[in-house]
Design a protein around this motif. Structure first.
Motif, short mmCIF file in Angstrom:
data_model
loop_
_atom_site.label_atom_id
_atom_site.label_comp_id
_atom_site.label_asym_id
_atom_site.label_seq_id
_atom_site.Cartn_x
_atom_site.Cartn_y
_atom_site.Cartn_z
N ALA A 1 0.82 -1.21 0.00
CA ALA A 1 0.00 0.00 0.00
C ALA A 1 0.85 1.26 0.00
O ALA A 1 0.45 2.28 -0.54
CB ALA A 1 -0.91 -0.01 1.23
N ARG A 2 2.07 1.17 0.62
CA ARG A 2 2.91 2.35 0.69
C ARG A 2 3.75 2.55 -0.56
O ARG A 2 4.46 3.54 -0.68
CB ARG A 2 3.84 2.26 1.91
N SER A 3 3.73 1.60 -1.50
CA SER A 3 4.47 1.78 -2.73
C SER A 3 3.96 3.03 -3.44
O SER A 3 2.76 3.30 -3.50
CB SER A 3 4.28 0.57 -3.67
N PRO A 4 4.88 3.84 -4.00
CA PRO A 4 4.47 5.10 -4.60
C PRO A 4 3.60 4.90 -5.84
O PRO A 4 3.69 3.89 -6.52
CB PRO A 4 5.81 5.75 -4.99
N ALA A 5 2.74 5.88 -6.09
CA ALA A 5 1.94 5.84 -7.32
C ALA A 5 2.87 5.91 -8.51
O ALA A 5 3.81 6.70 -8.54
CB ALA A 5 0.97 7.03 -7.33
N ARG A 6 2.62 5.06 -9.49
CA ARG A 6 3.52 4.97 -10.63
C ARG A 6 3.01 5.79 -11.80
O ARG A 6 1.82 5.85 -12.08
CB ARG A 6 3.68 3.51 -11.07
N GLU A 7 3.96 6.41 -12.53
CA GLU A 7 3.62 7.10 -13.76
C GLU A 7 3.31 6.06 -14.84
O GLU A 7 3.66 4.88 -14.70
CB GLU A 7 4.81 7.96 -14.22
N PRO A 8 2.66 6.47 -15.92
CA PRO A 8 2.46 5.53 -17.03
C PRO A 8 3.80 4.98 -17.51
O PRO A 8 4.80 5.70 -17.55
CB PRO A 8 1.80 6.40 -18.11
N PRO A 9 3.88 3.69 -17.82
CA PRO A 9 5.16 3.10 -18.21
C PRO A 9 5.67 3.65 -19.54
O PRO A 9 4.88 4.03 -20.41
CB PRO A 9 4.85 1.61 -18.31
N LEU A 10 6.98 3.66 -19.69
CA LEU A 10 7.59 3.99 -20.98
C LEU A 10 7.50 2.81 -21.94
O LEU A 10 7.33 2.98 -23.14
CB LEU A 10 9.07 4.36 -20.79
N LEU A 11 7.61 1.61 -21.38
CA LEU A 11 7.64 0.40 -22.21
C LEU A 11 7.00 -0.75 -21.45
O LEU A 11 7.24 -0.94 -20.26
CB LEU A 11 9.10 0.05 -22.55
N LYS A 12 6.16 -1.52 -22.14
CA LYS A 12 5.55 -2.71 -21.58
C LYS A 12 6.04 -3.93 -22.35
O LYS A 12 6.13 -3.91 -23.57
CB LYS A 12 4.02 -2.66 -21.69
N LEU A 13 6.33 -5.01 -21.62
CA LEU A 13 6.67 -6.29 -22.23
C LEU A 13 5.71 -7.34 -21.71
O LEU A 13 5.54 -7.49 -20.49
CB LEU A 13 8.10 -6.71 -21.88
N SER A 14 5.11 -8.08 -22.61
CA SER A 14 4.30 -9.24 -22.25
C SER A 14 5.04 -10.47 -22.78
O SER A 14 5.30 -10.57 -23.99
CB SER A 14 2.90 -9.15 -22.86
N LEU A 15 5.39 -11.39 -21.89
CA LEU A 15 6.23 -12.53 -22.23
C LEU A 15 5.48 -13.82 -21.97
O LEU A 15 4.92 -14.02 -20.88
CB LEU A 15 7.52 -12.51 -21.41
N THR A 16 5.47 -14.71 -22.96
CA THR A 16 4.83 -16.01 -22.83
C THR A 16 5.82 -17.09 -23.27
O THR A 16 6.30 -17.06 -24.41
CB THR A 16 3.56 -16.11 -23.68
N ASN A 17 6.15 -18.01 -22.37
CA ASN A 17 7.09 -19.10 -22.65
C ASN A 17 8.43 -18.56 -23.17
O ASN A 17 8.98 -19.05 -24.16
CB ASN A 17 6.50 -20.10 -23.64
N ILE A 18 8.94 -17.53 -22.49
CA ILE A 18 10.24 -16.95 -22.82
C ILE A 18 11.24 -17.39 -21.75
O ILE A 18 11.10 -17.02 -20.58
CB ILE A 18 10.16 -15.42 -22.89
N GLY A 19 12.22 -18.22 -22.15
CA GLY A 19 13.12 -18.82 -21.17
C GLY A 19 12.30 -19.56 -20.12
O GLY A 19 11.35 -20.27 -20.45
N PRO A 20 12.61 -19.40 -18.84
CA PRO A 20 11.82 -20.08 -17.80
C PRO A 20 10.51 -19.37 -17.47
O PRO A 20 9.74 -19.86 -16.65
CB PRO A 20 12.77 -20.06 -16.58
N LYS B 1 8.32 -25.03 -26.81
CA LYS B 1 8.61 -24.90 -28.25
C LYS B 1 7.83 -23.81 -28.95
O LYS B 1 7.83 -23.72 -30.17
CB LYS B 1 8.39 -26.24 -28.98
N GLU B 2 7.17 -22.99 -28.18
CA GLU B 2 6.40 -21.90 -28.78
C GLU B 2 6.28 -20.78 -27.75
O GLU B 2 5.99 -21.02 -26.58
CB GLU B 2 5.01 -22.39 -29.18
N GLY B 3 6.54 -19.54 -28.20
CA GLY B 3 6.48 -18.43 -27.26
C GLY B 3 6.14 -17.13 -27.96
O GLY B 3 6.08 -17.07 -29.20
N ALA B 4 5.94 -16.08 -27.16
CA ALA B 4 5.53 -14.80 -27.73
C ALA B 4 6.06 -13.65 -26.88
O ALA B 4 6.22 -13.78 -25.66
CB ALA B 4 4.00 -14.72 -27.82
N ILE B 5 6.34 -12.54 -27.55
CA ILE B 5 6.71 -11.29 -26.89
C ILE B 5 5.87 -10.18 -27.50
O ILE B 5 5.76 -10.08 -28.74
CB ILE B 5 8.20 -10.95 -27.09
N VAL B 6 5.29 -9.35 -26.65
CA VAL B 6 4.57 -8.16 -27.12
C VAL B 6 5.25 -6.94 -26.50
O VAL B 6 5.43 -6.87 -25.29
CB VAL B 6 3.08 -8.20 -26.73
#
Length: 331
Positions: free
Chosen positions: A11-30, A85-90
């Protein structure tokens, strides 16, 4: 090891600004599935060895290479989980979104970028250019840094003494006006940060030196902690300068093993300073101090054994450390 009231910590974590970059990772490495948001300032990636933190850096390196049409098939093939054997990055940033999907086969892989599909092999140079989101990316490992993407003339490790040679600096800021003024400003900025934590500063005579009072040390002869602080500050500031020259590029820095070889006072000050920067700075860490500081002041992700990533703190995430500390206290 007591974590205190984890709900109030969150709850005490500071409010975050909008991100500069987002990564969505599926089956990437572990990593089975993760959504990582990188905003201005500092983000801690905390977790055990082999939990996927470095896979985030490799995904960032891939984007930087795609920004310059310099990626090879191996850059994406090596990221895909070999069991799935199959993965994705957005990638999402600056109003742009790019989706990469890759399916491994015996001969290579089938790669799809924004639904355009083609076959690739490990040694192939990908005839692909992703203009947005664009990043200038620095990867700090030990006593050197590699720079990728906009402004990076070639991918090689630079130590502090190499990075601050005027001739090397010029190669990073091609197209900029008044390179000499930029160089002086870089040194001033780095020294302001460095002197705020240590009593050292950087000087350039016939080479790069770290000065303390009347004593002058070459970077590889100064203490490892001071040299690494100087390298981190320099790489962060240079990445920001390169991104400004490129225009729409997002400055991103990945620091491998953030805490090595820094004592707690340097480490705490470093996190505070990095969180005030305009670059998106990612610190890979195994230190509870870094995580604690990030919870209170910055951003953090905890990489779990099941291949997922959390943004909350639970005691069972830290069972390894609890066991080790308990054994140290045993008679």
């Amino acid at each position: 090891m007591s974590l205190g009231n984890t709900e109030s910590e969150t709850a005490r974590s500071p409010a975050r600004e909008p991100p500069l970059l987002k990564l969505s990772l599926t089956n990437i490495g572990p990593i089975r599935e993760a959504a990582i948001e990188l905003g201005r300032g500092f983000t801690a990636l905390y977790g055990a060895n082999g939990s996927g933190k470095t896979s985030v850096a490799r995904a960032l390196k891939l984007l930087a290479r795609l920004n310059k049409s310099q990626a090879r098939g191996m850059d994406i093939i090596e990221l895909i989980n070999k069991e799935k054997k199959e993965g994705a990055i957005v990638y999402e940033g600056r109003g742009a979104k790019q989706e990469l999907r890759c399916k491994l086969n015996k001969a290579g892989a089938q790669l799809s970028i924004n639904k355009e599909s083609f076959r690739v092999f490990a040694e192939d140079r990908l005839d692909v250019l992703i203009e947005n989101p664009a990043i200038t990316f620095s990867w700090i490992s030990g006593d050197s840094v590699k720079l990728f993407g906009f402004g990076a003339p070639r991918e090689r490790p630079y130590k502090l003494g190499d990075l601050l040679r005027p001739s090397v600096f010029r190669s990073f800021v091609l197209g900029a006006n008044d390179v000499a003024e930029l160089y002086e400003q870089l040194l001033d900025d780095v020294n302001e940060m460095l002197e705020g934590v240590t009593d050292f500063k950087i000087e350039y005579r016939d080479g790069v030196y770290l000065k303390r009072g009347l004593h002058v040390f070459k970077p590889d002869l100064a203490s490892a902690g001071v040299s690494r602080l100087a390298l981190i500050f320099t790489a962060v500031r240079l990445t920001e300068v390169m991104a400004n020259i490129a225009g729409e590029a997002i400055p991103v820095v990945f620091i491998e093993g953030l805490e090595a070889p820094l004592f707690v006072d340097y480490l705490s000050s470093l996190v505070d300073i990095l969180h005030g920067r305009t670059a998106a700075i990612v610190g890979e860490t195994h230190s509870g101090l870094v995580l604690r500081t990030a919870v209170m002041k910055a951003n953090y992700y905890v990489f779990l054994d099941d291949g997922t990533v959390a943004r909350s703190l639970k005691p069972d995430y830290f069972w390894r450390e609890v066991q080790v500390y308990s054994s140290l206290g045993a008679p």
